[in-house]
Design a protein around this motif. Sequence first.
Motif, PDB file in Angstrom:
ATOM      1  N   ALA A  24       0.840  -1.207   0.000  1.00  0.00           N
ATOM      2  CA  ALA A  24       0.000   0.000   0.000  1.00  0.00           C
ATOM      3  C   ALA A  24       0.870   1.250   0.000  1.00  0.00           C
ATOM      4  CB  ALA A  24      -0.938  -0.005   1.204  1.00  0.00           C
ATOM      5  N   CYS A  25       1.934   1.236   0.838  1.00  0.00           N
ATOM      6  CA  CYS A  25       2.820   2.399   0.908  1.00  0.00           C
ATOM      7  C   CYS A  25       3.483   2.673  -0.438  1.00  0.00           C
ATOM      8  CB  CYS A  25       3.905   2.177   1.966  1.00  0.00           C
ATOM      9  SG  CYS A  25       3.255   2.327   3.630  1.00  0.00           S
ATOM     10  N   GLU A  26       3.864   1.618  -1.118  1.00  0.00           N
ATOM     11  CA  GLU A  26       4.509   1.780  -2.422  1.00  0.00           C
ATOM     12  C   GLU A  26       3.597   2.525  -3.390  1.00  0.00           C
ATOM     13  OE1 GLU A  26       6.754  -2.185  -3.024  1.00  0.00           O
ATOM     14  OE2 GLU A  26       6.393  -1.353  -5.039  1.00  0.00           O
ATOM     15  N   VAL A  27       2.317   2.118  -3.406  1.00  0.00           N
ATOM     16  CA  VAL A  27       1.366   2.772  -4.309  1.00  0.00           C
ATOM     17  C   VAL A  27       1.180   4.231  -3.896  1.00  0.00           C
ATOM     18  CG1 VAL A  27      -1.032   2.818  -5.118  1.00  0.00           C
ATOM     19  CG2 VAL A  27       0.153   0.625  -4.849  1.00  0.00           C
ATOM     20  N   ILE A  28       1.018   4.462  -2.602  1.00  0.00           N
ATOM     21  CA  ILE A  28       0.797   5.834  -2.127  1.00  0.00           C
ATOM     22  C   ILE A  28       1.973   6.719  -2.526  1.00  0.00           C
ATOM     23  CG2 ILE A  28       0.530   7.293  -0.069  1.00  0.00           C
ATOM     24  CD1 ILE A  28      -0.823   4.775   1.250  1.00  0.00           C
ATOM     25  N   THR A  37       0.832   0.082 -12.750  1.00  0.00           N
ATOM     26  CA  THR A  37       1.552  -1.198 -12.788  1.00  0.00           C
ATOM     27  C   THR A  37       0.899  -2.310 -11.975  1.00  0.00           C
ATOM     28  OG1 THR A  37       2.891  -0.322 -10.993  1.00  0.00           O
ATOM     29  CG2 THR A  37       3.809  -0.148 -13.196  1.00  0.00           C
ATOM     30  N   GLN A  38       0.333  -1.977 -10.814  1.00  0.00           N
ATOM     31  CA  GLN A  38      -0.251  -3.032  -9.977  1.00  0.00           C
ATOM     32  C   GLN A  38      -1.482  -3.643 -10.647  1.00  0.00           C
ATOM     33  OE1 GLN A  38       1.182  -4.210  -6.979  1.00  0.00           O
ATOM     34  NE2 GLN A  38       2.773  -3.051  -7.993  1.00  0.00           N
ATOM     35  N   THR A  39      -2.282  -2.784 -11.281  1.00  0.00           N
ATOM     36  CA  THR A  39      -3.461  -3.278 -11.994  1.00  0.00           C
ATOM     37  C   THR A  39      -3.028  -4.170 -13.157  1.00  0.00           C
ATOM     38  OG1 THR A  39      -4.630  -1.258 -11.388  1.00  0.00           O
ATOM     39  CG2 THR A  39      -5.589  -2.564 -13.163  1.00  0.00           C
ATOM     40  N   GLU A  40      -2.015  -3.703 -13.898  1.00  0.00           N
ATOM     41  CA  GLU A  40      -1.523  -4.512 -15.025  1.00  0.00           C
ATOM     42  C   GLU A  40      -0.999  -5.857 -14.559  1.00  0.00           C
ATOM     43  OE1 GLU A  40       1.372  -2.172 -17.195  1.00  0.00           O
ATOM     44  OE2 GLU A  40      -0.172  -0.640 -17.564  1.00  0.00           O
ATOM     45  N   ILE A 245      -4.477   0.562  -5.342  1.00  0.00           N
ATOM     46  CA  ILE A 245      -4.268   0.037  -3.985  1.00  0.00           C
ATOM     47  C   ILE A 245      -4.910  -1.337  -3.853  1.00  0.00           C
ATOM     48  CG2 ILE A 245      -4.845   0.340  -1.533  1.00  0.00           C
ATOM     49  CD1 ILE A 245      -3.915   3.078  -1.619  1.00  0.00           C
ATOM     50  N   GLN A 246      -6.142  -1.481  -4.346  1.00  0.00           N
ATOM     51  CA  GLN A 246      -6.767  -2.816  -4.261  1.00  0.00           C
ATOM     52  C   GLN A 246      -5.978  -3.822  -5.099  1.00  0.00           C
ATOM     53  OE1 GLN A 246      -8.678  -3.585  -1.987  1.00  0.00           O
ATOM     54  NE2 GLN A 246      -9.237  -1.512  -1.404  1.00  0.00           N
TER      55      GLN A 246
END
Length: 373
Positions: A24-28, A37-40, A245-246
């Motif tokens: 979560a921190c990485e995304v924030i 990138t996380q969604t991909e 985040i999700q």
Amino acid sequence: MKQYPFLDLALANAPYMDELKAAACEVIERGRYLHSTQTELLEQEIAALCHVKHCIGVSNGLDALRLILRAYKELGMLNDGDEVIVPANTYVATVLAVSDNGLTPVLCEPREDTMNMDSRLLEGLITSRTRAVMPVHLYGTPCWDPTLMQVAREHGLLIIEDNAQAIGAASDTAGLNGTFVTGGLGNAAGNSFYPTKNLGALGDSGAVTTNDDDLANCVRALANYGSDRRYHNLYLGYNCRLDEIQAAMLCVKLRHLQEENDTRSAIARTYDESISNPRVKTPVILEGMKQIWHQYVVRVDDREAFRAHLADNGVGSDIHYATPPHRQPCYRELSQLDLPLTEQLAAEVVSLPIAAPTTIDDARSIADIINRF
Ligand SMILES: *Cc1c(COP(=O)(O)O)cnc(C)c1O
């Protein structure tokens, strides 16, 4: 007295707390909260898991199903008023996706043994307006067999899987694409990552999985205001996006899904072997089906007394589902249907604890409590 909660999401997620916080921190810190990138990464991993070419991350499981049906309408394969066969014994969201698109749900009774839609009844429900069938892999049990495929082929029906409860399950009958994992068996599938599902986010999210390039493009556009490229709106779309985040939370949870499902299987086996009370019917799984035990559902005649006995002994339980869709006030037009098996199941089913933090030892103790009923 020891307590056996039916479900405790904070405890279920506790083993992954460090990984979840770091992700979560990485995304924030990265500052890209959508379309990144996380969604991909999640889309690639879910597509691989379901053995399909395309995965589109979306807002939730109901939206995944709504988007599939809407996309088939945009592609001219479904039209207003077409009939879609759905199981009568399902969570209401399956049926809502059909109604929401101006299509007509046609309810099919379950099999007595698996509680899933009975494919032997499909032929009798077909009319000149039937265009699709939506098998639901209820409780994590694949709803897939040669009869379903044959009826769909003969009548040119689309098969849309409701895979909300079964990501990672597998059938022993190959699907339309020659693969076996649910979410990739039919023409398209809706998946849910609601927090209580086997692969649960820390909020809402879902995904569409499919091998169909046109459907995938259409769903992706529809979920993003109907735009196929920036500031170009091809369809009257929605905003049904999955956020970063999700997606990051799900990438963490995905690493542990196999191990979680294995634990659920071991707990289910313990219940199967240890529950010996003739008043309690344990679930029937057909040979060759790999089920992921989203729920472990027993059947009892005297449900209220049974649940009271469980509660008196510290065992949490739940009911999936007490009121079938055709008995809901929003579906008054379906209330006259004669669906005796669906109603019988709704009156008898009880879900036992199976999700983390339930352990195999807990399952043994719970079985002992059940045997004293
Ligand atoms: C959970 C569920 C849905 C809906 O998923 P959401 O993510 O909650 O919208 C649809 N169908 C079935 C069978 C479900 O269990």
